[in-house]
Scaffold this motif. Structure first.
Motif, PDB file in Angstrom:
ATOM      1  N   SER A 232       9.886  13.003  -7.166  1.00  0.00           N
ATOM      2  CA  SER A 232       8.770  13.859  -7.582  1.00  0.00           C
ATOM      3  C   SER A 232       9.247  15.300  -7.761  1.00  0.00           C
ATOM      4  O   SER A 232       8.467  16.242  -7.716  1.00  0.00           O
TER       5      SER A 232
ATOM      6  N   GLU B 265       0.835  -1.207   0.000  1.00  0.00           N
ATOM      7  CA  GLU B 265       0.000   0.000   0.000  1.00  0.00           C
ATOM      8  C   GLU B 265       0.868   1.255   0.000  1.00  0.00           C
ATOM      9  O   GLU B 265       0.510   2.285  -0.577  1.00  0.00           O
ATOM     10  N   ALA B 266       1.998   1.187   0.669  1.00  0.00           N
ATOM     11  CA  ALA B 266       2.946   2.314   0.693  1.00  0.00           C
ATOM     12  C   ALA B 266       4.354   1.756   0.662  1.00  0.00           C
ATOM     13  O   ALA B 266       4.630   0.689   1.222  1.00  0.00           O
TER      14      ALA B 266
ATOM     15  N   THR C 132      12.975   3.694  -0.575  1.00  0.00           N
ATOM     16  CA  THR C 132      11.834   2.790  -0.387  1.00  0.00           C
ATOM     17  C   THR C 132      12.073   1.879   0.818  1.00  0.00           C
ATOM     18  O   THR C 132      13.201   1.709   1.279  1.00  0.00           O
TER      19      THR C 132
ATOM     20  N   ARG D 147       1.395  10.610   3.809  1.00  0.00           N
ATOM     21  CA  ARG D 147       0.191  11.053   3.093  1.00  0.00           C
ATOM     22  C   ARG D 147      -1.013  10.166   3.419  1.00  0.00           C
ATOM     23  O   ARG D 147      -2.126  10.653   3.586  1.00  0.00           O
ATOM     24  N   LEU D 148      -0.790   8.873   3.501  1.00  0.00           N
ATOM     25  CA  LEU D 148      -1.904   7.941   3.698  1.00  0.00           C
ATOM     26  C   LEU D 148      -2.384   7.882   5.141  1.00  0.00           C
ATOM     27  O   LEU D 148      -3.560   7.613   5.394  1.00  0.00           O
TER      28      LEU D 148
ATOM     29  N   THR E 154       7.265   4.216   0.657  1.00  0.00           N
ATOM     30  CA  THR E 154       8.227   5.219   1.121  1.00  0.00           C
ATOM     31  C   THR E 154       7.660   5.952   2.324  1.00  0.00           C
ATOM     32  O   THR E 154       6.447   5.928   2.588  1.00  0.00           O
ATOM     33  N   ARG E 155       8.512   6.648   3.036  1.00  0.00           N
ATOM     34  CA  ARG E 155       8.082   7.417   4.206  1.00  0.00           C
ATOM     35  C   ARG E 155       7.093   8.519   3.814  1.00  0.00           C
ATOM     36  O   ARG E 155       6.079   8.711   4.502  1.00  0.00           O
ATOM     37  N   PRO E 156       7.361   9.284   2.721  1.00  0.00           N
ATOM     38  CA  PRO E 156       6.369  10.296   2.327  1.00  0.00           C
ATOM     39  C   PRO E 156       4.995   9.695   2.014  1.00  0.00           C
ATOM     40  O   PRO E 156       3.958  10.277   2.352  1.00  0.00           O
ATOM     41  N   GLU E 157       4.969   8.522   1.365  1.00  0.00           N
ATOM     42  CA  GLU E 157       3.683   7.877   1.073  1.00  0.00           C
ATOM     43  C   GLU E 157       2.973   7.492   2.358  1.00  0.00           C
ATOM     44  O   GLU E 157       1.749   7.659   2.477  1.00  0.00           O
TER      45      GLU E 157
END
Length: 424
Positions: free
Chosen positions: A70, A30-31, A77, A39-40, A33-36
């Motif tokens: 980005s 589902e995720a 990751t 966000r989630l 990376t730390r930023p993902e």
């Protein structure tokens, strides 16, 4: 008013809950990376960093390759350390034992197979299976077992892990399969019907798509595994899917279970052998008759192969089986409305000779809405399927059913898992 200890306990619970969620997000993809994760989950950057560091320290996660950028620096990751533990699967069939080892992501990494008659009883059979497990474990002794799954060719009380009056398994009724394996290997053990493992194997093979699936095994016996929204439907006592003992109209055939007119006694592999031998005694000739004297005698595989080759007796036997199987499957389609029917087992190896007849009966007898998007296919016929299915069952029980109860320990704790399993 809340005390300081109550507040601390609540904070610890929230911390553990968010930590568990983060590990599961990485484990399931589902995720990555730390930023993902931030966000989630809505957690702040500092909290995410802290939780990820905790998960790494506990051994669940580790940093992996750089992810796509980005616009700024590419994020690192994360990966779930699926190699930390392993899953052992013992698939006991009527005439074989298949044992495999899987990593925690479900991939089968090693396996072995042996011809074996389940009627030799539980003591000999389990001893043979354990010997096979030991052989595989010796090849990678440093990796601990996190779960062990045993599949058996008969009804199982899933909560207790005990077979219940299995017709082709003399001496197995109420036998405590789970405890023997738990005592020997010191890991949580789940015992289930072999057809349920095959259903889960097909589910995994299809990439977890088509979550409403029925696997029908037509081998020596007949059974079905019912998958609803990706979960096995076992019923109140584990008897769901035992279609081999559905009554066939007008049949007076004696079944191995002691009843009269069961589907298995009309369409199962052993019933086809019975009918083939009768036909040969009455003068039938051809491929089946030529192989009747082979060492080991006739088998469902020989009859299926005969049908594929155009042998008249083989075609007649296979089509007769397929017609009555199709009628029972049609009832399942009307009741459960699956997206996929998978047909497996020795009898179905006749291919389209069998499948075409089943499809015809299902579409004749089922509701139009129930068959509008229905796909009826033959199993991939991969001997690893019950192993893959057993690994899926273990993963479901470890990471969906019991994970919160042992997560803080860093590995499955036998007593915690047993309590949850018994309560479900």
């Amino acid at each position: 008013m809340a005390t300081d200890s109550t507040l601390r306990f609540g904070a610890q619970t929230d911390e553990l809950t968010s930590l568990l969620r983060i590990v599961n997000m990485v484990r399931t993809g589902e995720a990555a990376t730390r930023p993902e994760i931030g966000r989630l989950t809505g957690l702040g950057r500092g909290v995410v960093t802290q939780r990820v560091d905790q998960a790494i320290e506990m051994g669940y996660l580790e940093d992996a390759d750089l992810g796509p950028s980005s616009g700024g620096r590419a994020p690192r990751t994360l990966r779930f350390r699926s190699e930390r533990g392993r899953i052992v699967v013992c698939a006991l069939g009527a005439l074989h034992i298949h044992v495999g080892i899987a990593a925690l992501e479900g991939d089968i990494v090693d396996q072995t197979h042996r011809q074996w008659d389940i009627a030799r009883g539980p003591d000999e059979t389990i001893a043979a299976a354990m010997e096979m497990v030991d052989e595989l474990l010796a090849r990678a002794p440093e990796i601990p077992i996190w779960a062990l799954v045993v599949g058996v060719p008969g009804p199982v009380d899933f909560a207790s892990g005990r077979p219940v009056a299995p017709p082709i398994m003399p001496g197995w009724n109420a036998f405590d399969v789970r405890s023997l394996f738990e005592e020997r290997f010191g890991a949580p053990v789940w015992v289930d019907n072999d057809v349920n493992l095959l259903a889960l194997g097909e589910f995994a093979h299809r990439g977890h798509a088509r979550t409403d699936l029925i696997y029908c095994k037509i081998g020596s016996g007949i059974g079905a595994g019912l998958l609803s929204q990706g979960k096995i439907h076992r019923g109140a006592n584990g008897a769901a899917g035992d279609i081999g003992h559905v009554r066939v109209r007008d049949s007076v055939a004696q079944c191995r279970c002691g009843k009269i007119g069961c589907l298995e006694a009309v369409a199962g592999g052993w019933a086809l052998i019975r009918d083939a031998e009768k036909a040969i005694a009455e003068g039938a000739t051809g491929f089946i008759a030529e192989h009747a004297g082979d060492e080991g005698g006739l088998t469902p595989e020989i009859i299926a192969r005969a049908a594929e080759r155009g042998d008249a007796l083989g075609i007649a036997l296979i089509q007769s089986s397929a017609r009555v199987v199709g009628e029972t499957v049609a009832a399942l389609v009307n009741m459960f409305n699956p997206g996929v029917i998978v047909l497996g087992g020795a009898v179905t190896s006749a291919g389209e000779v069998f499948l075409a007849e089943v499809r015809q009966r299902v579409y004749e007898l089922s509701l139009p809405l129930a068959t509008r998007d229905l796909v009826i296919v033959q199993s991939v016929d991969d001997k690893r399927e019950p192993l893959r299915g057993g690994a899926e069952l273990a993963r479901e029980q470890l990471f969906e059913a019991t994970f919160p109860h042992w997560f803080a320990e860093g590995h499955p704790r036998l007593d915690a898992v047993a309590q949850v399993t018994a309560a479900r």
